[in-house]
Design a protein around this motif. Structure first.
Motif, mmCIF file in Angstrom:
data_model
loop_
_atom_site.group_PDB
_atom_site.id
_atom_site.type_symbol
_atom_site.label_atom_id
_atom_site.label_comp_id
_atom_site.label_asym_id
_atom_site.label_seq_id
_atom_site.Cartn_x
_atom_site.Cartn_y
_atom_site.Cartn_z
ATOM 1 N N MET A 1 0.933 -1.077 0.138
ATOM 2 C CA MET A 1 0.030 -0.010 0.001
ATOM 3 C C MET A 1 0.805 1.178 0.024
ATOM 4 O O MET A 1 1.873 1.490 0.652
ATOM 5 C CB MET A 1 -0.924 0.010 1.241
ATOM 6 N N SER A 2 0.791 2.128 -1.042
ATOM 7 C CA SER A 2 1.561 3.226 -1.183
ATOM 8 C C SER A 2 1.153 4.396 -0.166
ATOM 9 O O SER A 2 -0.376 4.387 0.313
ATOM 10 C CB SER A 2 1.519 3.788 -2.498
ATOM 11 N N ASP A 3 1.815 5.182 0.280
ATOM 12 C CA ASP A 3 1.707 6.355 1.081
ATOM 13 C C ASP A 3 0.983 7.690 0.061
ATOM 14 O O ASP A 3 0.811 8.793 0.681
ATOM 15 C CB ASP A 3 2.694 6.862 1.847
ATOM 16 N N LYS A 4 1.210 7.528 -1.319
ATOM 17 C CA LYS A 4 0.619 8.201 -2.258
ATOM 18 C C LYS A 4 -0.359 7.464 -3.231
ATOM 19 O O LYS A 4 0.057 6.801 -4.071
ATOM 20 C CB LYS A 4 1.761 8.721 -3.174
ATOM 21 N N PRO A 5 -1.469 7.378 -2.616
ATOM 22 C CA PRO A 5 -2.583 6.541 -3.167
ATOM 23 C C PRO A 5 -3.030 7.047 -4.603
ATOM 24 O O PRO A 5 -2.972 8.243 -4.872
ATOM 25 C CB PRO A 5 -4.002 6.726 -2.332
ATOM 26 N N ARG A 6 -3.346 6.125 -5.402
ATOM 27 C CA ARG A 6 -3.707 6.426 -6.835
ATOM 28 C C ARG A 6 -5.129 5.693 -7.004
ATOM 29 O O ARG A 6 -5.179 4.654 -6.529
ATOM 30 C CB ARG A 6 -2.488 6.126 -8.006
ATOM 31 N N GLN A 7 -5.617 6.172 -8.195
ATOM 32 C CA GLN A 7 -6.864 5.442 -8.594
ATOM 33 C C GLN A 7 -6.582 3.899 -9.072
ATOM 34 O O GLN A 7 -5.545 4.093 -9.779
ATOM 35 C CB GLN A 7 -7.472 6.297 -9.538
ATOM 36 N N ALA A 8 -7.343 2.936 -8.970
ATOM 37 C CA ALA A 8 -7.311 1.711 -9.469
ATOM 38 C C ALA A 8 -7.409 1.742 -10.983
ATOM 39 O O ALA A 8 -8.125 2.682 -11.643
ATOM 40 C CB ALA A 8 -8.209 0.865 -8.866
ATOM 41 N N ASP A 9 -6.960 0.805 -11.822
ATOM 42 C CA ASP A 9 -6.931 0.748 -12.988
ATOM 43 C C ASP A 9 -8.552 0.205 -13.396
ATOM 44 O O ASP A 9 -9.109 -0.584 -12.677
ATOM 45 C CB ASP A 9 -6.178 -0.400 -13.644
ATOM 46 N N ALA A 10 -8.970 0.329 -14.596
ATOM 47 C CA ALA A 10 -10.185 -0.353 -15.410
ATOM 48 C C ALA A 10 -11.544 0.370 -14.487
ATOM 49 O O ALA A 10 -12.262 -0.229 -14.833
ATOM 50 C CB ALA A 10 -9.917 -1.557 -15.165
ATOM 51 N N LEU A 11 -11.249 1.521 -14.001
ATOM 52 C CA LEU A 11 -12.674 2.025 -13.330
ATOM 53 C C LEU A 11 -13.452 2.555 -14.311
ATOM 54 O O LEU A 11 -12.929 3.232 -15.100
ATOM 55 C CB LEU A 11 -12.284 3.005 -12.367
ATOM 56 N N SER A 77 -11.654 3.772 3.246
ATOM 57 C CA SER A 77 -12.668 3.513 2.566
ATOM 58 C C SER A 77 -12.761 3.096 0.975
ATOM 59 O O SER A 77 -13.130 2.095 0.403
ATOM 60 C CB SER A 77 -13.980 4.383 2.730
ATOM 61 N N LEU A 78 -12.004 4.079 0.227
ATOM 62 C CA LEU A 78 -11.994 4.004 -1.225
ATOM 63 C C LEU A 78 -11.091 2.863 -1.425
ATOM 64 O O LEU A 78 -11.110 1.971 -2.663
ATOM 65 C CB LEU A 78 -11.425 5.202 -1.691
ATOM 66 N N ARG A 79 -10.005 2.384 -0.587
ATOM 67 C CA ARG A 79 -9.168 1.247 -0.839
ATOM 68 C C ARG A 79 -10.087 0.164 -0.671
ATOM 69 O O ARG A 79 -9.809 -0.895 -1.237
ATOM 70 C CB ARG A 79 -7.896 1.409 0.008
ATOM 71 N N LYS A 80 -10.735 0.113 0.585
ATOM 72 C CA LYS A 80 -11.470 -1.095 0.791
ATOM 73 C C LYS A 80 -12.506 -1.384 -0.337
ATOM 74 O O LYS A 80 -12.652 -2.637 -0.608
ATOM 75 C CB LYS A 80 -12.100 -0.809 2.291
ATOM 76 N N GLU A 81 -13.078 -0.420 -0.886
ATOM 77 C CA GLU A 81 -13.984 -0.670 -2.004
ATOM 78 C C GLU A 81 -13.098 -0.801 -3.470
ATOM 79 O O GLU A 81 -13.862 -0.925 -4.568
ATOM 80 C CB GLU A 81 -14.770 0.460 -2.272
ATOM 81 N N LEU A 82 -11.666 -0.878 -3.474
ATOM 82 C CA LEU A 82 -11.109 -1.252 -4.610
ATOM 83 C C LEU A 82 -11.109 -0.217 -5.529
ATOM 84 O O LEU A 82 -10.541 -0.439 -6.719
ATOM 85 C CB LEU A 82 -11.373 -2.694 -5.154
ATOM 86 N N LEU A 83 -11.170 1.127 -5.325
ATOM 87 C CA LEU A 83 -11.249 2.033 -5.953
ATOM 88 C C LEU A 83 -9.949 2.798 -5.941
ATOM 89 O O LEU A 83 -9.335 3.559 -7.038
ATOM 90 C CB LEU A 83 -12.371 3.275 -5.741
ATOM 91 N N LEU A 84 -9.124 2.626 -4.906
ATOM 92 C CA LEU A 84 -7.765 3.168 -5.023
ATOM 93 C C LEU A 84 -6.942 2.108 -4.557
ATOM 94 O O LEU A 84 -6.925 1.151 -3.782
ATOM 95 C CB LEU A 84 -7.463 4.120 -3.527
ATOM 96 N N VAL A 85 -5.535 2.263 -5.122
ATOM 97 C CA VAL A 85 -4.418 1.290 -4.670
ATOM 98 C C VAL A 85 -3.158 2.022 -3.965
ATOM 99 O O VAL A 85 -3.361 3.343 -4.131
ATOM 100 C CB VAL A 85 -3.963 0.418 -5.893
#
Length: 85
Positions: A1-11, A77-85
Motif C-alpha cells: 500500500m502506497s503512502d501516495k494513493p492512486r486510482q485503481a485501473d479499469a474503473l 474506505s476507497l481502498r477497501k472498495e477497490l477504488l484506490l491502490v
C-alpha cells in the motif's frame, strides 16, 4: 500500500451533478462519491501524499482545521472498495 494513493485501473467513472459515479469491475459494484469524496479521489493520482491531499481539501472548503483523520478515513474506505491502490 502506497503512502501516495492512486486510482485503481479499469474503473468506469462518470461525472454527475453532485460528485462521481464509479463502477469497479472486479466487485461489479457502483459507488456514488459525494463532493468531498470526489475531490479526495481526484487528488489520488499517485503524486500526492496524505498531507498534500488534506491541504488541498482544507483550502478548497475554507476549513479552519485540517481534517486529516476524516481524509484518511475516506482514503481507507476507497481502498477497501477497490477504488484506490
Amino acid at each position: 500500500m502506497s503512502d501516495k494513493p492512486r486510482q485503481a485501473d479499469a474503473l468506469d467513472i462518470s461525472e454527475v451533478d453532485d460528485g462521481l459515479v464509479v463502477f469497479e469491475p472486479t466487485s461489479r459494484r457502483v459507488h456514488h462519491l459525494n463532493v468531498t469524496a470526489t475531490l479526495v479521489f481526484e487528488l489520488c493520482t499517485g503524486e500526492n501524499d496524505l498531507d498534500e491531499i488534506v491541504a488541498v481539501v482544507c483550502a478548497a472548503f475554507g476549513l479552519p482545521e485540517a481534517p486529516a483523520e476524516e481524509i484518511q478515513a475516506i482514503i481507507d474506505s476507497l481502498r477497501k472498495e477497490l477504488l484506490l491502490v
